[in-house]
Design a protein around this motif. Sequence first.
Motif, PDB file in Angstrom:
ATOM      1  N   GLY A  66      32.084  29.531  38.608  1.00  0.00           N
ATOM      2  CA  GLY A  66      32.806  28.579  38.562  1.00  0.00           C
ATOM      3  C   GLY A  66      32.521  27.551  37.443  1.00  0.00           C
ATOM      4  O   GLY A  66      33.321  27.068  36.750  1.00  0.00           O
ATOM      5  N   ARG A  96      34.898  34.500  41.619  1.00  0.00           N
ATOM      6  CA  ARG A  96      36.283  35.261  41.854  1.00  0.00           C
ATOM      7  C   ARG A  96      35.980  36.727  41.754  1.00  0.00           C
ATOM      8  O   ARG A  96      36.656  37.628  42.353  1.00  0.00           O
ATOM      9  CB  ARG A  96      37.443  34.957  40.871  1.00  0.00           C
ATOM     10  CG  ARG A  96      37.652  33.242  41.029  1.00  0.00           C
ATOM     11  CD  ARG A  96      38.359  32.886  42.225  1.00  0.00           C
ATOM     12  NE  ARG A  96      38.832  31.678  41.927  1.00  0.00           N
ATOM     13  CZ  ARG A  96      37.861  30.343  41.913  1.00  0.00           C
ATOM     14  NH1 ARG A  96      36.673  30.741  41.950  1.00  0.00           N
ATOM     15  NH2 ARG A  96      38.385  29.254  42.161  1.00  0.00           N
ATOM     16  N   ARG A 146      46.720  36.859  37.704  1.00  0.00           N
ATOM     17  CA  ARG A 146      46.153  37.450  36.170  1.00  0.00           C
ATOM     18  C   ARG A 146      45.866  38.770  36.003  1.00  0.00           C
ATOM     19  O   ARG A 146      45.358  39.618  37.153  1.00  0.00           O
ATOM     20  CB  ARG A 146      45.004  36.619  35.696  1.00  0.00           C
ATOM     21  CG  ARG A 146      44.048  36.737  36.523  1.00  0.00           C
ATOM     22  CD  ARG A 146      42.823  35.747  36.113  1.00  0.00           C
ATOM     23  NE  ARG A 146      41.495  36.019  36.725  1.00  0.00           N
ATOM     24  CZ  ARG A 146      40.515  35.028  37.037  1.00  0.00           C
ATOM     25  NH1 ARG A 146      40.681  33.825  36.967  1.00  0.00           N
ATOM     26  NH2 ARG A 146      39.613  35.595  37.567  1.00  0.00           N
TER      27      ARG A 146
HETATM   28  O1   DC Z   1      35.357  28.098  41.852  1.00  0.00           O
HETATM   29  P1   DC Z   1      35.739  26.946  40.795  1.00  0.00           P
HETATM   30  O2   DC Z   1      37.000  26.199  41.338  1.00  0.00           O
HETATM   31  O3   DC Z   1      34.995  26.001  40.494  1.00  0.00           O
HETATM   32  O4   DC Z   1      36.563  27.841  39.485  1.00  0.00           O
HETATM   33  C1   DC Z   1      37.166  27.340  38.540  1.00  0.00           C
HETATM   34  C2   DC Z   1      38.002  28.169  37.859  1.00  0.00           C
HETATM   35  O5   DC Z   1      37.198  29.181  37.283  1.00  0.00           O
HETATM   36  C3   DC Z   1      38.846  28.836  38.865  1.00  0.00           C
HETATM   37  O6   DC Z   1      40.122  28.395  38.888  1.00  0.00           O
HETATM   38  C4   DC Z   1      38.965  30.195  38.392  1.00  0.00           C
HETATM   39  C5   DC Z   1      37.730  30.443  37.416  1.00  0.00           C
HETATM   40  N1   DC Z   1      36.869  31.388  37.744  1.00  0.00           N
HETATM   41  C6   DC Z   1      37.078  32.695  37.469  1.00  0.00           C
HETATM   42  O7   DC Z   1      38.038  32.981  36.931  1.00  0.00           O
HETATM   43  N2   DC Z   1      36.037  33.601  37.780  1.00  0.00           N
HETATM   44  C7   DC Z   1      35.163  33.306  38.457  1.00  0.00           C
HETATM   45  N3   DC Z   1      33.922  34.030  38.487  1.00  0.00           N
HETATM   46  C8   DC Z   1      35.011  31.748  38.859  1.00  0.00           C
HETATM   47  C9   DC Z   1      35.661  31.186  38.493  1.00  0.00           C
END
Ligand code: DC
Length: 219
Positions: A36, A126, A183
């Motif tokens: 993230g 994610r 998405r």
């Molecule tokens: O985990 P975080 O809240 O720090 O992540 C920030 C944003 O980054 C989150 O809204 C979605 C994106 N993200 C992503 O799409 N894929 C990942 N592996 C990590 C984060």
Amino acid sequence: MKAAPVVAIDGPTASGKGAVSEGVAAALGWHYLDSGALYRLVGLAALRAGVGHDDPQGLAGLAQGLDVRFDGGGVRLAGEDVSAAIRATEVGAMASRIAGHAPLRAALLDRQRALRRPPGLVADGRDMGTVVFPDAILKIFLTAAVEVRAERRYKQLIEKGFSATLTDLLHDLRERDRRDTERAAAPLVAAKDAVLVDSTERSLSEVIDLVVGLARDRL
Ligand code: DC
């Protein structure tokens, strides 16, 4: 040579992934990837450079040229310590908005895989178990009730000196959950072979112990 083992920990914003992953990495003596943070870094760089959230190629270009260094729990962007700046709510919102662009995700893929090194890697995000490390030895999908996540995020932000309200945070988390799951590119879903863990009523150390136990069983 066999690739270093990976434990993938995915889940929604503020589910406790970061704290759990750091704890698991420390217990196993492994490296830690906060994926993230990479999306937040691109978000911050884009806000600063005036690159719009609707410019996939511009964002992918930023991601490719990103001068990032993770050191001792902190993160540097072109030498500047941005560990606190990337946690700001507007940077998180920008990260969530831009994370849907496939070219940007592709630009960050090799960077994430390059961090897989012996003795092992704990990766949080994610799509760690679904896209980046599909061969992880253990995949955890960590959730918690949205109200509990909002409270945890509220405490975190206040401790770091940011101002926040619970109502705004709850709204923001719901919005982000929706964007992350709806998405088209690498949506937030549990991998088919993931273990579902709900941390609503579990303490941080209980969750860490549970994950470390599962990981050790698979080594
Ligand atoms: O985990 P975080 O809240 O720090 O992540 C920030 C944003 O980054 C989150 O809204 C979605 C994106 N993200 C992503 O799409 N894929 C990942 N592996 C990590 C984060």
